[in-house]
Design a protein around this motif. Sequence first.
Motif, short mmCIF file in Angstrom:
data_model
loop_
_atom_site.label_atom_id
_atom_site.label_comp_id
_atom_site.label_asym_id
_atom_site.label_seq_id
_atom_site.Cartn_x
_atom_site.Cartn_y
_atom_site.Cartn_z
N ALA A 46 0.79 -1.17 0.09
CA ALA A 46 0.03 0.06 -0.08
C ALA A 46 0.77 1.17 0.01
CB ALA A 46 -0.79 0.21 1.28
N GLN A 51 -2.69 6.13 4.88
CA GLN A 51 -2.88 5.16 5.96
C GLN A 51 -2.62 6.00 7.02
OE1 GLN A 51 -0.41 1.68 6.16
NE2 GLN A 51 0.09 1.71 3.73
N ARG A 300 -5.64 2.67 0.47
CA ARG A 300 -4.36 1.95 -0.22
C ARG A 300 -3.65 3.05 -1.10
NH1 ARG A 300 -7.62 -2.53 0.44
NH2 ARG A 300 -6.29 -4.23 1.08
N GLY A 303 -1.66 1.24 -3.77
CA GLY A 303 -1.23 -0.25 -3.36
C GLY A 303 -2.08 -1.10 -4.33
N ASP A 305 -4.45 -4.41 -4.98
CA ASP A 305 -5.25 -4.98 -4.31
C ASP A 305 -6.05 -5.90 -5.22
OD1 ASP A 305 -7.13 -4.65 -1.52
OD2 ASP A 305 -8.20 -5.18 -3.47
#
Length: 596
Positions: A46, A51, A300, A303, A305
Amino acid sequence: MLRPRITATREQISLDGLWAFATDAQVPDQAHAAPLDTKLEAAVPASYNDQFADPAIRDHVGRVFYQREVRVPRGWGNQRVLIRFDAATHAANVYVNDLRVGEHVGGYTPFDVDVTDHVTAGETFRLTVAVDNRLTRETIPPGTVATGPDGTRSQKYLHDFYNYAGLARSVRLHSVPRTHVSDVTVVTGYEGSTGRVDYTVELSGSADVLVTLRDEAGNFVTSAAGATGTLEIADVTLWQPGAGYLYDLTVELRDGSHLVDEYTLPVGVRTVEVRGSEFLINCEPFYFKGFGKHEDTPVRGKGHDNAFLVHDFQLLDWIGANSFRTSHYPYAEEVLEFADRHGMVVIDETAAVGLNMLIGAGISTGGEERTFGPEVLGDPSRDVLAQHVRELIARDRNHPSVVMWSLINEPASNEDGSREYFEPIVELARELDPTRPLTYSIVMFANAENDRIVDLFDVISLNRYYGWYVVPGDLRAAEQYLRRDLASWEKFGKPVMMTEYGADTQPGAHSVWDGPWTEEYQANLLAMYHRVFDDIPYFVGEQVWNFADFQTSNGTHRVEGNKKGVFTRDRKPKAAAHELRRRWTSFGDGKPKPQE
Ligand code: BDP
Protein backbone atom coordinates in the motif's frame (compact mmCIF):
# COMPACT_ATOMS: atom_id res chain seq x y z
CA MET A 1 12.80 -10.21 -16.14
CA LEU A 2 11.13 -13.32 -14.71
CA ARG A 3 8.44 -12.95 -12.10
CA PRO A 4 9.21 -15.21 -9.12
CA ARG A 5 7.13 -18.40 -9.23
CA ILE A 6 7.00 -21.45 -7.05
CA THR A 7 8.17 -24.45 -9.12
CA ALA A 8 9.77 -27.84 -8.44
CA THR A 9 13.07 -26.00 -7.81
CA ARG A 10 12.05 -22.54 -6.55
CA GLU A 11 10.35 -21.39 -3.39
CA GLN A 12 9.19 -18.10 -1.96
CA ILE A 13 7.69 -16.55 1.14
CA SER A 14 5.62 -13.41 1.18
CA LEU A 15 6.94 -10.45 3.15
CA ASP A 16 3.63 -8.59 2.83
CA GLY A 17 2.01 -7.49 6.07
CA LEU A 18 2.76 -4.85 8.67
CA TRP A 19 6.22 -3.31 8.77
CA ALA A 20 7.68 -0.86 11.32
CA PHE A 21 7.60 2.59 9.73
CA ALA A 22 9.10 6.07 10.25
CA THR A 23 9.92 9.15 8.18
CA ASP A 24 13.41 10.63 7.99
CA ALA A 25 12.14 13.51 10.13
CA GLN A 26 11.44 11.05 12.97
CA VAL A 27 14.54 8.84 13.04
CA PRO A 28 18.27 9.33 12.38
CA ASP A 29 19.84 9.03 8.93
CA GLN A 30 21.37 5.63 9.76
CA ALA A 31 18.02 4.25 10.92
CA HIS A 32 18.77 0.86 9.37
CA ALA A 33 21.61 0.27 11.85
CA ALA A 34 19.23 -0.59 14.70
CA PRO A 35 15.62 -1.60 15.31
CA LEU A 36 13.52 1.39 14.17
CA ASP A 37 12.68 3.66 17.06
CA THR A 38 8.98 4.02 16.20
CA LYS A 39 5.50 2.94 17.24
CA LEU A 40 4.18 3.37 13.71
CA GLU A 41 3.40 0.44 11.47
CA ALA A 42 2.51 0.57 7.77
CA ALA A 43 0.73 -2.01 5.64
CA VAL A 44 2.54 -3.50 2.65
CA PRO A 45 1.47 -3.52 -0.15
CA ALA A 46 0.00 0.00 0.00
CA SER A 47 1.19 3.54 -0.44
CA TYR A 48 1.92 4.84 3.05
CA ASN A 49 0.40 8.30 2.60
CA ASP A 50 -3.31 7.82 3.31
CA GLN A 51 -2.73 5.22 6.02
CA PHE A 52 -1.83 7.99 8.45
CA ALA A 53 -3.92 10.87 9.84
CA ASP A 54 -0.88 13.08 10.46
CA PRO A 55 -0.38 15.44 7.48
CA ALA A 56 3.34 15.57 8.27
CA ILE A 57 3.49 11.90 7.29
CA ARG A 58 0.99 11.97 4.44
CA ASP A 59 2.72 14.85 2.68
CA HIS A 60 6.25 14.09 3.85
CA VAL A 61 8.90 14.88 1.22
CA GLY A 62 12.02 12.75 1.50
CA ARG A 63 12.82 9.26 2.73
CA VAL A 64 10.73 6.90 4.80
CA PHE A 65 11.97 3.72 6.46
CA TYR A 66 10.22 0.35 6.42
CA GLN A 67 11.64 -2.40 8.62
CA ARG A 68 10.88 -6.02 9.58
CA GLU A 69 12.54 -9.23 10.69
CA VAL A 70 12.80 -11.98 8.11
CA ARG A 71 13.60 -15.64 8.67
CA VAL A 72 15.29 -17.54 5.86
CA PRO A 73 13.75 -21.03 5.54
CA ARG A 74 16.19 -23.62 6.84
CA GLY A 75 16.10 -25.65 3.60
CA TRP A 76 17.49 -22.84 1.44
CA GLY A 77 21.17 -23.37 2.28
CA ASN A 78 22.23 -24.43 -1.22
CA GLN A 79 20.14 -21.88 -3.09
CA ARG A 80 20.55 -18.26 -4.02
CA VAL A 81 18.35 -16.11 -1.80
CA LEU A 82 16.82 -12.95 -3.23
CA ILE A 83 14.36 -10.28 -2.21
CA ARG A 84 11.97 -9.18 -4.94
CA PHE A 85 10.37 -5.77 -4.62
CA ASP A 86 7.54 -5.42 -7.14
CA ALA A 87 7.84 -1.64 -6.74
CA ALA A 88 9.34 0.97 -4.39
CA THR A 89 8.11 4.44 -5.31
CA HIS A 90 10.25 6.24 -6.41
CA ALA A 91 13.71 5.08 -5.27
CA ALA A 92 14.97 2.62 -2.69
CA ASN A 93 18.00 1.60 -0.68
CA VAL A 94 17.87 -1.87 0.85
CA TYR A 95 19.76 -2.94 3.99
CA VAL A 96 20.35 -6.34 5.58
CA ASN A 97 21.21 -5.67 9.22
CA ASP A 98 23.83 -2.86 9.06
CA LEU A 99 24.80 -3.38 5.46
CA ARG A 100 23.48 -1.72 2.32
CA VAL A 101 22.85 -4.52 -0.16
CA GLY A 102 20.96 -2.92 -3.02
CA GLU A 103 19.33 0.11 -4.54
CA HIS A 104 16.87 0.91 -7.29
CA VAL A 105 15.60 4.01 -9.05
CA GLY A 106 12.14 4.14 -10.65
CA GLY A 107 8.85 3.77 -8.83
CA TYR A 108 6.91 1.23 -10.89
CA THR A 109 9.23 -1.54 -12.01
CA PRO A 110 10.45 -4.52 -9.97
CA PHE A 111 13.96 -5.28 -8.77
CA ASP A 112 15.76 -8.12 -7.04
CA VAL A 113 18.35 -7.82 -4.31
CA ASP A 114 20.57 -10.89 -4.04
CA VAL A 115 21.25 -11.40 -0.32
CA THR A 116 22.77 -14.90 -0.52
CA ASP A 117 26.10 -13.79 0.91
CA HIS A 118 24.56 -11.81 3.77
CA VAL A 119 22.01 -14.22 5.26
CA THR A 120 22.01 -17.74 6.73
CA ALA A 121 19.41 -20.43 6.09
CA GLY A 122 17.32 -21.00 9.22
CA GLU A 123 18.29 -17.67 10.80
CA THR A 124 16.72 -14.22 10.88
CA PHE A 125 17.91 -10.86 9.64
CA ARG A 126 16.71 -7.27 9.95
CA LEU A 127 15.47 -5.96 6.61
CA THR A 128 15.23 -2.18 6.20
CA VAL A 129 14.13 -0.33 3.09
CA ALA A 130 14.56 3.42 2.76
CA VAL A 131 12.12 4.68 0.13
CA ASP A 132 12.47 8.17 -1.33
CA ASN A 133 9.47 9.97 -2.89
CA ARG A 134 11.34 13.02 -4.21
CA LEU A 135 10.80 14.01 -7.83
CA THR A 136 13.44 16.21 -9.42
CA ARG A 137 14.55 17.21 -12.88
CA GLU A 138 16.55 14.01 -12.99
CA THR A 139 13.68 11.67 -12.16
CA ILE A 140 10.85 10.23 -14.26
CA PRO A 141 8.30 11.63 -13.68
CA PRO A 142 10.01 14.99 -13.09
CA GLY A 143 9.37 17.50 -10.33
CA THR A 144 11.09 19.98 -8.04
CA VAL A 145 11.68 20.04 -4.30
CA ALA A 146 11.80 23.34 -2.42
CA THR A 147 12.97 23.87 1.15
CA GLY A 148 11.09 26.47 3.22
CA PRO A 149 12.65 28.88 5.77
CA ASP A 150 12.06 26.37 8.60
CA GLY A 151 13.74 23.57 6.64
CA THR A 152 10.49 21.84 5.68
CA ARG A 153 10.56 20.43 2.18
CA SER A 154 7.75 20.78 -0.32
CA GLN A 155 7.28 18.99 -3.61
CA LYS A 156 5.97 20.22 -6.96
CA TYR A 157 5.29 18.05 -9.98
CA LEU A 158 3.77 18.39 -13.40
CA HIS A 159 1.06 15.72 -13.31
CA ASP A 160 -2.25 15.97 -11.50
CA PHE A 161 -2.43 12.59 -9.71
CA TYR A 162 -1.23 12.51 -6.11
CA ASN A 163 2.38 11.47 -5.62
CA TYR A 164 1.63 8.29 -3.64
CA ALA A 165 4.79 6.58 -2.45
CA GLY A 166 6.21 3.65 -0.50
CA LEU A 167 5.98 -0.11 -0.95
CA ALA A 168 2.76 -0.24 -2.95
CA ARG A 169 3.32 -3.75 -4.35
CA SER A 170 4.30 -7.11 -2.90
CA VAL A 171 7.68 -7.97 -1.41
CA ARG A 172 8.92 -11.58 -1.42
CA LEU A 173 11.90 -13.59 -0.26
CA HIS A 174 12.55 -16.16 -2.97
CA SER A 175 15.05 -18.85 -3.80
CA VAL A 176 16.55 -19.89 -7.11
CA PRO A 177 19.03 -22.71 -7.74
CA ARG A 178 22.64 -21.60 -8.26
CA THR A 179 22.45 -22.71 -11.89
CA HIS A 180 19.17 -21.28 -13.07
CA VAL A 181 17.00 -19.90 -15.84
CA SER A 182 17.64 -16.16 -15.67
CA ASP A 183 15.33 -15.03 -18.47
CA VAL A 184 12.97 -16.29 -21.16
CA THR A 185 11.74 -14.36 -24.20
CA VAL A 186 8.99 -15.49 -26.53
CA VAL A 187 7.79 -14.07 -29.84
CA THR A 188 4.69 -15.65 -31.32
CA GLY A 189 3.05 -15.92 -34.72
CA TYR A 190 1.00 -18.30 -36.85
CA GLU A 191 0.43 -19.37 -40.39
CA GLY A 192 -2.91 -20.93 -41.24
CA SER A 193 -3.77 -23.14 -38.28
CA THR A 194 -0.14 -23.65 -37.19
CA GLY A 195 1.10 -21.51 -34.32
CA ARG A 196 4.73 -20.57 -33.76
CA VAL A 197 6.60 -19.73 -30.56
CA ASP A 198 10.18 -18.52 -31.01
CA TYR A 199 11.86 -18.78 -27.63
CA THR A 200 15.18 -17.77 -26.10
CA VAL A 201 16.28 -18.98 -22.67
CA GLU A 202 19.08 -17.24 -20.77
CA LEU A 203 20.96 -19.21 -18.16
CA SER A 204 23.13 -18.42 -15.26
CA GLY A 205 25.58 -21.35 -15.26
CA SER A 206 25.43 -24.19 -17.72
CA ALA A 207 23.02 -27.11 -18.14
CA ASP A 208 20.95 -28.84 -20.82
CA VAL A 209 17.79 -26.95 -21.73
CA LEU A 210 14.50 -28.73 -22.39
CA VAL A 211 11.38 -26.75 -23.30
CA THR A 212 7.86 -28.22 -23.18
CA LEU A 213 4.61 -26.62 -24.25
CA ARG A 214 1.25 -27.68 -22.75
CA ASP A 215 -2.23 -26.44 -23.56
CA GLU A 216 -4.71 -24.97 -21.07
CA ALA A 217 -5.97 -28.43 -20.15
CA GLY A 218 -2.40 -29.48 -19.32
CA ASN A 219 -2.01 -31.74 -22.39
CA PHE A 220 1.42 -32.06 -23.97
CA VAL A 221 1.66 -30.10 -27.25
CA THR A 222 5.31 -30.14 -28.25
CA SER A 223 8.84 -29.89 -26.88
CA ALA A 224 12.34 -28.93 -27.98
CA ALA A 225 15.89 -29.04 -26.70
CA GLY A 226 18.32 -26.11 -26.64
CA ALA A 227 18.37 -22.53 -25.35
CA THR A 228 16.84 -21.05 -28.49
CA GLY A 229 14.41 -22.53 -30.94
CA THR A 230 10.96 -22.55 -32.44
CA LEU A 231 7.96 -24.54 -31.28
CA GLU A 232 5.18 -25.30 -33.72
CA ILE A 233 1.61 -25.78 -32.55
CA ALA A 234 -0.71 -27.73 -34.82
CA ASP A 235 -4.31 -26.48 -34.66
CA VAL A 236 -3.33 -23.52 -32.52
CA THR A 237 -5.83 -21.72 -30.30
CA LEU A 238 -4.96 -18.04 -30.64
CA TRP A 239 -4.98 -15.51 -27.86
CA GLN A 240 -7.83 -13.18 -28.84
CA PRO A 241 -9.32 -9.98 -27.41
CA GLY A 242 -12.07 -11.21 -25.11
CA ALA A 243 -10.74 -14.80 -25.19
CA GLY A 244 -7.35 -15.04 -23.52
CA TYR A 245 -6.06 -18.52 -24.30
CA LEU A 246 -2.69 -19.35 -22.69
CA TYR A 247 -0.27 -22.21 -23.23
CA ASP A 248 2.29 -23.09 -20.53
CA LEU A 249 5.91 -23.05 -21.62
CA THR A 250 7.98 -25.01 -19.11
CA VAL A 251 11.75 -24.65 -19.21
CA GLU A 252 13.75 -27.40 -17.52
CA LEU A 253 17.49 -27.27 -16.90
CA ARG A 254 18.96 -30.74 -16.57
CA ASP A 255 22.27 -32.24 -15.67
CA GLY A 256 21.88 -35.83 -16.86
CA SER A 257 18.74 -37.05 -15.09
CA HIS A 258 19.01 -34.39 -12.36
CA LEU A 259 16.52 -31.50 -12.57
CA VAL A 260 18.59 -28.36 -11.92
CA ASP A 261 15.88 -25.72 -12.39
CA GLU A 262 12.35 -25.40 -13.68
CA TYR A 263 10.34 -22.34 -14.66
CA THR A 264 6.92 -22.02 -16.33
CA LEU A 265 5.85 -19.04 -18.43
CA PRO A 266 2.26 -18.57 -19.70
CA VAL A 267 2.31 -17.85 -23.46
CA GLY A 268 -0.44 -16.45 -25.65
CA VAL A 269 -0.06 -16.87 -29.41
CA ARG A 270 -1.11 -13.74 -31.31
CA THR A 271 0.20 -11.11 -33.71
CA VAL A 272 -0.03 -7.33 -33.66
CA GLU A 273 0.57 -5.05 -36.60
CA VAL A 274 -0.11 -1.55 -37.86
CA ARG A 275 -0.95 -1.67 -41.55
CA GLY A 276 -1.80 1.61 -43.25
CA SER A 277 -4.28 3.29 -40.95
CA GLU A 278 -5.44 0.06 -39.30
CA PHE A 279 -4.44 -1.59 -36.04
CA LEU A 280 -4.53 -5.37 -36.51
CA ILE A 281 -4.62 -8.11 -33.88
CA ASN A 282 -4.34 -11.55 -35.50
CA CYS A 283 -4.72 -9.81 -38.88
CA GLU A 284 -8.19 -8.46 -37.93
CA PRO A 285 -8.81 -4.70 -37.55
CA PHE A 286 -9.10 -3.92 -33.85
CA TYR A 287 -10.99 -0.93 -32.38
CA PHE A 288 -9.96 0.07 -28.83
CA LYS A 289 -12.93 0.65 -26.47
CA GLY A 290 -12.03 1.48 -22.90
CA PHE A 291 -10.26 3.86 -20.58
CA GLY A 292 -7.17 5.47 -19.28
CA LYS A 293 -7.02 4.14 -15.71
CA HIS A 294 -5.05 4.81 -12.54
CA GLU A 295 -3.89 2.56 -9.75
CA ASP A 296 -5.83 4.48 -7.13
CA THR A 297 -8.14 3.45 -4.30
CA PRO A 298 -9.10 4.91 -0.91
CA VAL A 299 -6.61 4.33 1.94
CA ARG A 300 -4.33 2.07 -0.18
CA GLY A 301 -3.40 4.87 -2.61
CA LYS A 302 -1.52 3.10 -5.38
CA GLY A 303 -1.31 -0.14 -3.40
CA HIS A 304 -2.13 -3.21 -5.45
CA ASP A 305 -5.30 -4.96 -4.30
CA ASN A 306 -6.64 -8.15 -5.89
CA ALA A 307 -10.26 -7.41 -4.90
CA PHE A 308 -10.15 -4.09 -6.79
CA LEU A 309 -8.41 -5.87 -9.67
CA VAL A 310 -11.23 -8.40 -9.98
CA HIS A 311 -13.92 -5.76 -9.53
CA ASP A 312 -12.43 -3.31 -12.05
CA PHE A 313 -12.22 -6.06 -14.68
CA GLN A 314 -15.82 -7.01 -13.90
CA LEU A 315 -16.85 -3.39 -14.53
CA LEU A 316 -14.79 -3.24 -17.74
CA ASP A 317 -16.62 -6.33 -18.90
CA TRP A 318 -20.04 -4.97 -17.78
CA ILE A 319 -19.49 -1.76 -19.72
CA GLY A 320 -18.30 -3.52 -22.87
CA ALA A 321 -14.68 -2.28 -22.78
CA ASN A 322 -12.02 -4.37 -24.52
CA SER A 323 -8.90 -2.39 -23.52
CA PHE A 324 -7.21 0.15 -21.26
CA ARG A 325 -4.02 2.19 -21.07
CA THR A 326 -1.81 1.88 -17.99
CA SER A 327 -1.80 5.66 -17.59
CA HIS A 328 0.63 6.98 -16.38
CA TYR A 329 3.08 4.25 -15.27
CA PRO A 330 3.54 0.48 -15.48
CA TYR A 331 0.88 -1.27 -13.39
CA ALA A 332 1.38 -4.20 -11.01
CA GLU A 333 2.26 -7.46 -12.78
CA GLU A 334 -0.86 -9.10 -11.31
CA VAL A 335 -2.88 -6.72 -13.54
CA LEU A 336 -1.10 -7.78 -16.73
CA GLU A 337 -1.32 -11.48 -15.88
CA PHE A 338 -5.04 -11.04 -15.26
CA ALA A 339 -5.40 -9.22 -18.60
CA ASP A 340 -3.54 -12.11 -20.30
CA ARG A 341 -5.92 -14.66 -18.81
CA HIS A 342 -9.08 -12.68 -19.56
CA GLY A 343 -8.30 -11.35 -23.03
CA MET A 344 -8.11 -7.67 -22.07
CA VAL A 345 -6.02 -5.56 -24.47
CA VAL A 346 -3.45 -3.28 -22.81
CA ILE A 347 -1.54 -0.22 -23.97
CA ASP A 348 1.44 -0.32 -21.61
CA GLU A 349 2.76 3.10 -20.56
CA THR A 350 6.02 4.20 -18.95
CA ALA A 351 6.12 6.63 -16.02
CA ALA A 352 7.05 9.49 -18.38
CA VAL A 353 4.28 11.94 -17.51
CA GLY A 354 4.67 15.69 -16.99
CA LEU A 355 7.55 16.22 -19.42
CA ASN A 356 5.91 19.50 -20.26
CA MET A 357 6.65 22.71 -18.41
CA LEU A 358 3.60 24.46 -19.83
CA ILE A 359 1.11 22.24 -18.10
CA GLY A 360 1.86 22.18 -14.40
CA ALA A 361 -0.25 19.98 -12.15
CA GLY A 362 -3.34 19.86 -14.34
CA ILE A 363 -3.95 21.76 -17.48
CA SER A 364 -3.94 25.38 -16.37
CA THR A 365 -1.09 26.30 -14.06
CA GLY A 366 2.01 26.04 -16.19
CA GLY A 367 5.00 28.30 -16.34
CA GLU A 368 6.79 29.93 -19.24
CA GLU A 369 9.92 27.82 -19.09
CA ARG A 370 10.93 25.66 -22.06
CA THR A 371 10.95 21.95 -21.35
CA PHE A 372 13.99 20.43 -23.08
CA GLY A 373 17.60 21.51 -22.72
CA PRO A 374 20.39 21.37 -20.15
CA GLU A 375 18.64 23.78 -17.73
CA VAL A 376 15.44 21.73 -17.41
CA LEU A 377 15.06 18.22 -18.88
CA GLY A 378 18.43 17.34 -20.40
CA ASP A 379 20.65 14.29 -20.87
CA PRO A 380 20.43 13.02 -17.27
CA SER A 381 16.63 12.97 -17.44
CA ARG A 382 16.72 11.25 -20.83
CA ASP A 383 19.14 8.59 -19.53
CA VAL A 384 16.73 7.87 -16.69
CA LEU A 385 13.83 7.59 -19.14
CA ALA A 386 15.88 5.16 -21.24
CA GLN A 387 16.38 2.99 -18.17
CA HIS A 388 12.62 3.11 -17.46
CA VAL A 389 11.94 1.91 -21.02
CA ARG A 390 14.48 -0.91 -20.64
CA GLU A 391 12.92 -2.08 -17.38
CA LEU A 392 9.35 -1.87 -18.68
CA ILE A 393 10.08 -3.88 -21.80
CA ALA A 394 12.18 -6.40 -19.87
CA ARG A 395 9.28 -6.93 -17.48
CA ASP A 396 6.32 -6.97 -19.88
CA ARG A 397 7.46 -8.15 -23.30
CA ASN A 398 6.04 -11.68 -22.88
CA HIS A 399 2.48 -10.53 -22.10
CA PRO A 400 0.09 -11.22 -24.99
CA SER A 401 -2.30 -8.59 -23.58
CA VAL A 402 0.29 -5.85 -24.18
CA VAL A 403 -0.22 -4.80 -27.81
CA MET A 404 1.54 -1.43 -27.84
CA TRP A 405 4.03 0.61 -25.79
CA SER A 406 3.05 4.14 -24.86
CA LEU A 407 6.40 5.80 -24.28
CA ILE A 408 5.24 9.21 -22.99
CA ASN A 409 2.10 11.02 -21.86
CA GLU A 410 1.61 14.58 -23.09
CA PRO A 411 5.23 15.65 -23.61
CA ALA A 412 5.97 19.14 -24.94
CA SER A 413 6.30 17.59 -28.40
CA ASN A 414 5.57 20.98 -29.96
CA GLU A 415 8.71 22.50 -28.41
CA ASP A 416 12.30 22.87 -29.61
CA GLY A 417 14.48 20.08 -28.32
CA SER A 418 11.71 17.45 -28.14
CA ARG A 419 12.95 15.55 -31.17
CA GLU A 420 16.53 15.43 -29.88
CA TYR A 421 15.25 14.24 -26.51
CA PHE A 422 12.84 11.54 -27.76
CA GLU A 423 14.33 10.15 -30.97
CA PRO A 424 16.93 7.98 -29.14
CA ILE A 425 14.20 6.75 -26.79
CA VAL A 426 12.06 5.61 -29.71
CA GLU A 427 15.09 3.91 -31.32
CA LEU A 428 15.85 2.13 -28.06
CA ALA A 429 12.26 0.85 -27.72
CA ARG A 430 12.30 -0.45 -31.31
CA GLU A 431 15.58 -2.22 -30.74
CA LEU A 432 14.36 -3.84 -27.50
CA ASP A 433 11.03 -4.89 -29.00
CA PRO A 434 10.72 -4.86 -32.78
CA THR A 435 7.32 -6.61 -32.54
CA ARG A 436 5.06 -3.98 -30.96
CA PRO A 437 3.84 -0.63 -32.32
CA LEU A 438 4.81 2.53 -30.43
CA THR A 439 2.70 5.50 -29.45
CA TYR A 440 2.59 8.50 -27.08
CA SER A 441 -0.39 10.57 -25.97
CA ILE A 442 -0.39 13.97 -27.62
CA VAL A 443 -1.22 17.06 -25.55
CA MET A 444 -3.76 19.69 -26.70
CA PHE A 445 -1.06 22.27 -27.53
CA ALA A 446 0.66 19.91 -29.96
CA ASN A 447 -1.18 19.83 -33.25
CA ALA A 448 -0.67 18.28 -36.68
CA GLU A 449 1.35 21.33 -37.75
CA ASN A 450 3.64 21.95 -34.79
CA ASP A 451 4.25 18.45 -33.32
CA ARG A 452 7.87 17.46 -33.94
CA ILE A 453 7.93 13.74 -33.16
CA VAL A 454 4.72 12.22 -34.51
CA ASP A 455 6.43 10.69 -37.56
CA LEU A 456 8.63 8.57 -35.24
CA PHE A 457 5.61 6.62 -33.92
CA ASP A 458 3.13 4.10 -35.38
CA VAL A 459 -0.18 5.20 -33.85
CA ILE A 460 -1.33 8.79 -33.27
CA SER A 461 -2.95 8.95 -29.81
CA LEU A 462 -4.65 12.22 -28.93
CA ASN A 463 -5.67 13.64 -25.56
CA ARG A 464 -8.33 16.27 -26.23
CA TYR A 465 -10.55 18.31 -23.92
CA TYR A 466 -12.90 20.26 -26.24
CA GLY A 467 -16.00 20.96 -24.19
CA TRP A 468 -14.00 20.90 -20.96
CA TYR A 469 -10.79 22.96 -20.80
CA VAL A 470 -11.61 24.48 -24.21
CA VAL A 471 -15.14 25.90 -24.73
CA PRO A 472 -16.56 24.34 -21.55
CA GLY A 473 -20.35 24.02 -21.70
CA ASP A 474 -20.51 24.56 -25.47
CA LEU A 475 -20.75 21.18 -27.15
CA ARG A 476 -21.63 22.68 -30.52
CA ALA A 477 -18.35 24.64 -30.67
CA ALA A 478 -16.51 21.68 -29.15
CA GLU A 479 -17.73 19.43 -31.97
CA GLN A 480 -16.41 21.84 -34.59
CA TYR A 481 -12.98 22.04 -32.95
CA LEU A 482 -12.85 18.27 -32.63
CA ARG A 483 -13.78 17.60 -36.26
CA ARG A 484 -11.19 20.06 -37.50
CA ASP A 485 -8.50 18.64 -35.21
CA LEU A 486 -9.10 14.99 -36.16
CA ALA A 487 -9.19 15.81 -39.89
CA SER A 488 -5.77 17.49 -39.65
CA TRP A 489 -3.95 14.23 -38.72
CA GLU A 490 -5.09 12.31 -41.79
CA LYS A 491 -2.04 13.44 -43.79
CA PHE A 492 0.26 11.16 -41.76
CA GLY A 493 -1.52 8.04 -43.09
CA LYS A 494 -1.42 6.39 -39.65
CA PRO A 495 -4.11 5.08 -37.33
CA VAL A 496 -5.50 7.77 -35.02
CA MET A 497 -7.15 7.11 -31.66
CA MET A 498 -8.25 9.14 -28.65
CA THR A 499 -6.45 8.19 -25.44
CA GLU A 500 -8.11 10.91 -23.33
CA TYR A 501 -11.42 12.79 -23.57
CA GLY A 502 -13.92 13.49 -20.83
CA ALA A 503 -15.37 15.90 -18.31
CA ASP A 504 -15.21 16.28 -14.53
CA THR A 505 -18.55 15.17 -13.11
CA GLN A 506 -19.99 15.46 -9.62
CA PRO A 507 -22.20 12.40 -9.06
CA GLY A 508 -25.70 13.59 -8.21
CA ALA A 509 -25.44 16.92 -10.11
CA HIS A 510 -28.09 17.12 -12.83
CA SER A 511 -29.33 19.58 -15.42
CA VAL A 512 -31.52 19.72 -18.53
CA TRP A 513 -28.99 22.18 -19.99
CA ASP A 514 -25.38 21.54 -20.91
CA GLY A 515 -24.06 22.31 -17.44
CA PRO A 516 -20.44 21.28 -16.82
CA TRP A 517 -20.04 18.97 -13.80
CA THR A 518 -23.49 17.38 -14.27
CA GLU A 519 -23.93 13.70 -15.06
CA GLU A 520 -25.88 14.60 -18.21
CA TYR A 521 -23.07 16.81 -19.48
CA GLN A 522 -20.48 14.05 -19.19
CA ALA A 523 -22.77 11.63 -21.05
CA ASN A 524 -23.64 14.21 -23.75
CA LEU A 525 -20.00 15.17 -24.25
CA LEU A 526 -18.97 11.55 -24.75
CA ALA A 527 -21.89 10.97 -27.16
CA MET A 528 -20.83 14.01 -29.21
CA TYR A 529 -17.23 12.69 -29.44
CA HIS A 530 -18.51 9.28 -30.53
CA ARG A 531 -20.60 10.78 -33.31
CA VAL A 532 -17.47 12.46 -34.62
CA PHE A 533 -15.21 9.39 -34.20
CA ASP A 534 -17.61 7.20 -36.18
CA ASP A 535 -17.26 9.45 -39.24
CA ILE A 536 -13.49 9.03 -39.44
CA PRO A 537 -12.23 6.05 -41.47
CA TYR A 538 -8.69 6.08 -40.01
CA PHE A 539 -9.93 6.20 -36.39
CA VAL A 540 -9.03 3.08 -34.37
CA GLY A 541 -10.14 3.61 -30.81
CA GLU A 542 -11.61 5.53 -27.92
CA GLN A 543 -10.34 5.47 -24.35
CA VAL A 544 -12.25 7.77 -22.02
CA TRP A 545 -10.48 9.73 -19.33
CA ASN A 546 -10.92 8.20 -16.74
CA PHE A 547 -12.24 4.83 -15.61
CA ALA A 548 -12.73 6.11 -12.04
CA ASP A 549 -12.31 9.31 -10.03
CA PHE A 550 -8.83 9.52 -8.51
CA GLN A 551 -6.85 11.43 -5.91
CA THR A 552 -4.85 14.47 -7.00
CA SER A 553 -2.16 16.67 -5.48
CA ASN A 554 -3.09 19.29 -2.91
CA GLY A 555 -4.23 22.42 -4.71
CA THR A 556 -7.13 24.66 -5.52
CA HIS A 557 -8.33 23.51 -8.90
CA ARG A 558 -9.47 20.01 -7.97
CA VAL A 559 -12.16 19.31 -5.35
CA GLU A 560 -11.37 16.01 -3.65
CA GLY A 561 -9.52 14.77 -6.69
CA ASN A 562 -10.04 14.43 -10.44
CA LYS A 563 -13.72 13.69 -11.11
CA LYS A 564 -13.53 12.65 -14.75
CA GLY A 565 -14.25 9.06 -13.72
CA VAL A 566 -17.11 7.28 -15.39
CA PHE A 567 -17.20 5.44 -12.06
CA THR A 568 -16.72 7.16 -8.71
CA ARG A 569 -13.60 6.36 -6.71
CA ASP A 570 -15.56 3.61 -4.95
CA ARG A 571 -16.68 2.27 -8.36
CA LYS A 572 -20.32 3.42 -8.52
CA PRO A 573 -21.50 4.18 -12.10
CA LYS A 574 -22.29 7.76 -13.13
CA ALA A 575 -24.92 8.27 -15.87
CA ALA A 576 -22.17 8.21 -18.51
CA ALA A 577 -21.36 4.60 -17.58
CA HIS A 578 -24.80 3.50 -18.78
CA GLU A 579 -24.39 5.55 -21.96
CA LEU A 580 -21.00 3.92 -22.67
CA ARG A 581 -22.41 0.49 -21.94
CA ARG A 582 -25.18 1.03 -24.50
CA ARG A 583 -22.63 2.03 -27.12
CA TRP A 584 -19.85 -0.45 -26.43
CA THR A 585 -22.09 -3.50 -26.17
CA SER A 586 -23.73 -2.57 -29.50
CA PHE A 587 -20.66 -3.53 -31.58
CA GLY A 588 -17.78 -5.99 -31.28
CA ASP A 589 -13.99 -5.45 -31.45
CA GLY A 590 -14.10 -3.96 -34.95
CA LYS A 591 -14.87 -0.41 -36.02
CA PRO A 592 -18.44 0.91 -35.53
CA LYS A 593 -20.40 2.24 -38.52
CA PRO A 594 -21.01 5.98 -39.02
CA GLN A 595 -24.08 7.14 -37.08
CA GLU A 596 -27.27 8.11 -38.95
C1 BDP B 1 -4.31 15.36 -19.06
C2 BDP B 1 -3.44 14.34 -18.35
C3 BDP B 1 -4.18 13.57 -17.27
C4 BDP B 1 -5.04 14.51 -16.47
C5 BDP B 1 -6.08 15.10 -17.42
C6 BDP B 1 -7.06 16.04 -16.70
O1 BDP B 1 -2.86 13.45 -19.27
O2 BDP B 1 -3.24 12.92 -16.46
O3 BDP B 1 -5.64 13.91 -15.38
O4 BDP B 1 -5.41 15.87 -18.39
O5 BDP B 1 -6.77 17.22 -16.61
O6 BDP B 1 -3.56 16.50 -19.23
O7 BDP B 1 -8.07 15.54 -16.21
